[in-house]
Enzyme design. Structure first.
Site, PDB file in Angstrom:
ATOM      1  N   ASP A  65       0.867  -1.175   0.000  1.00  0.00           N
ATOM      2  CA  ASP A  65       0.000   0.000   0.000  1.00  0.00           C
ATOM      3  C   ASP A  65       0.906   1.227   0.000  1.00  0.00           C
ATOM      4  O   ASP A  65       1.788   1.353   0.860  1.00  0.00           O
ATOM      5  CB  ASP A  65      -0.894  -0.018   1.245  1.00  0.00           C
ATOM      6  CG  ASP A  65      -1.948   1.071   1.198  1.00  0.00           C
ATOM      7  OD1 ASP A  65      -2.973   0.860   0.540  1.00  0.00           O
ATOM      8  OD2 ASP A  65      -1.734   2.127   1.826  1.00  0.00           O
ATOM      9  N   ASN A  73      -2.464  12.996  -4.203  1.00  0.00           N
ATOM     10  CA  ASN A  73      -3.642  13.482  -4.924  1.00  0.00           C
ATOM     11  C   ASN A  73      -4.061  14.865  -4.442  1.00  0.00           C
ATOM     12  O   ASN A  73      -4.368  15.742  -5.236  1.00  0.00           O
ATOM     13  CB  ASN A  73      -4.813  12.501  -4.759  1.00  0.00           C
ATOM     14  CG  ASN A  73      -4.690  11.309  -5.678  1.00  0.00           C
ATOM     15  OD1 ASN A  73      -4.078  11.389  -6.739  1.00  0.00           O
ATOM     16  ND2 ASN A  73      -5.265  10.202  -5.278  1.00  0.00           N
ATOM     17  N   HIS A  78      -4.893  14.670  -9.232  1.00  0.00           N
ATOM     18  CA  HIS A  78      -5.086  13.258  -9.577  1.00  0.00           C
ATOM     19  C   HIS A  78      -4.209  12.810 -10.738  1.00  0.00           C
ATOM     20  O   HIS A  78      -3.851  11.638 -10.827  1.00  0.00           O
ATOM     21  CB  HIS A  78      -6.563  12.967  -9.852  1.00  0.00           C
ATOM     22  CG  HIS A  78      -7.394  13.001  -8.611  1.00  0.00           C
ATOM     23  ND1 HIS A  78      -7.455  11.938  -7.739  1.00  0.00           N
ATOM     24  CD2 HIS A  78      -8.166  13.978  -8.083  1.00  0.00           C
ATOM     25  CE1 HIS A  78      -8.242  12.250  -6.723  1.00  0.00           C
ATOM     26  NE2 HIS A  78      -8.688  13.483  -6.898  1.00  0.00           N
ATOM     27  N   ASP A  82      -1.964   9.536 -10.555  1.00  0.00           N
ATOM     28  CA  ASP A  82      -1.899   8.455 -11.543  1.00  0.00           C
ATOM     29  C   ASP A  82      -0.466   8.188 -11.976  1.00  0.00           C
ATOM     30  O   ASP A  82      -0.056   7.037 -12.169  1.00  0.00           O
ATOM     31  CB  ASP A  82      -2.761   8.788 -12.766  1.00  0.00           C
ATOM     32  CG  ASP A  82      -4.247   8.600 -12.502  1.00  0.00           C
ATOM     33  OD1 ASP A  82      -4.607   8.052 -11.433  1.00  0.00           O
ATOM     34  OD2 ASP A  82      -5.048   9.011 -13.360  1.00  0.00           O
ATOM     35  N   GLU A 108      -4.603   2.248  -4.144  1.00  0.00           N
ATOM     36  CA  GLU A 108      -3.143   2.307  -4.133  1.00  0.00           C
ATOM     37  C   GLU A 108      -2.534   1.005  -3.584  1.00  0.00           C
ATOM     38  O   GLU A 108      -1.418   0.995  -3.096  1.00  0.00           O
ATOM     39  CB  GLU A 108      -2.657   3.516  -3.340  1.00  0.00           C
ATOM     40  CG  GLU A 108      -3.014   3.526  -1.874  1.00  0.00           C
ATOM     41  CD  GLU A 108      -4.371   4.173  -1.571  1.00  0.00           C
ATOM     42  OE1 GLU A 108      -4.616   4.446  -0.382  1.00  0.00           O
ATOM     43  OE2 GLU A 108      -5.189   4.384  -2.474  1.00  0.00           O
TER      44      GLU A 108
END
Length: 194
Positions: A65, A73, A78, A82, A108
């Site tokens: 994680d 973010n 965002h 990404d 994630e």
């Protein structure tokens, strides 16, 4: 009877090969280009079957994680989030064997499937992945951003269902987070059964 068994095994092998060779856009995560959660479950089922067929086969799994991903973010947008996911996927893929699987498991989270690896070797392999990610900053607009992840490692258990193994690796992952993140924690299922 022996011929029929051999024929059945042959046809099952052919079907298995066809199942894994059909490339579908539904098998991959569009952002990371890794296999997706659904495909990961199929791979886990395949490994579980292999463990039953081959008496001493082993398989370990790891769950990663990204630490503080929401902050990427929130602070950078965002699109950068990404790009961080793509960066992490690339680092993860660069540090595993060609027959290991790294999947985008959700958000994630990433799942590693490590066939023919015992828990000690899996822990060492995942620790190398963790260190490589921590040492490879993501560069956004010429600004290096440190990206780390927390990892849980356990065996795919032949005595319990896949979800039982996934719950155990999730417990290990959350222990790594409790210990301050950017850590690898193993739960050896063989020690839980004794």
């Amino acid at each position: 009877a022996n011929f029929l068994n051999t024929q059945r095994l042959f046809f099952n092998s052919i079907l298995e090969i066809l199942e894994f060779s059909v490339v579908s856009t539904h098998q991959f995560d569009p952002t990371t280009k890794l296999v997706n959660r659904r495909s990961a479950y199929a791979i886990l089922a395949h490994e579980k079957q292999r463990m039953h067929r081959v008496g001493n086969a082993s398989c370990c799994i790891a769950l990663a994680d990204i630490d503080f991903f929401k902050a990427f973010n929130d602070q950078h947008g965002h699109d950068v989030g990404d790009q961080v996911l793509e960066h992490v996927a690339s680092v993860f893929n660069s540090k595993v064997r060609r027959y290991d699987t790294v999947a985008r498991f959700g958000g994630e989270e990433f799942l590693f499937v490590l066939p023919d690896m015992d828990i000690e070797d899996a822990a060492l392999a995942i620790e190398r992945v963790r260190r490589k990610l921590a040492a490879t900053p993501f560069v956004s607009e010429d600004v290096p951003l440190n990206v780390t992840a927390s990892f849980g490692v356990t065996q795919l258990c032949e005595h319990c269902d896949i979800n039982g193994s996934l719950k155990r690796v999730d417990v290990a992952l959350y222990k790594a987070k409790e210990l301050g993140r950017n850590k690898t924690v193993c739960v050896d299922s063989s020690k839980l059964l004794t």
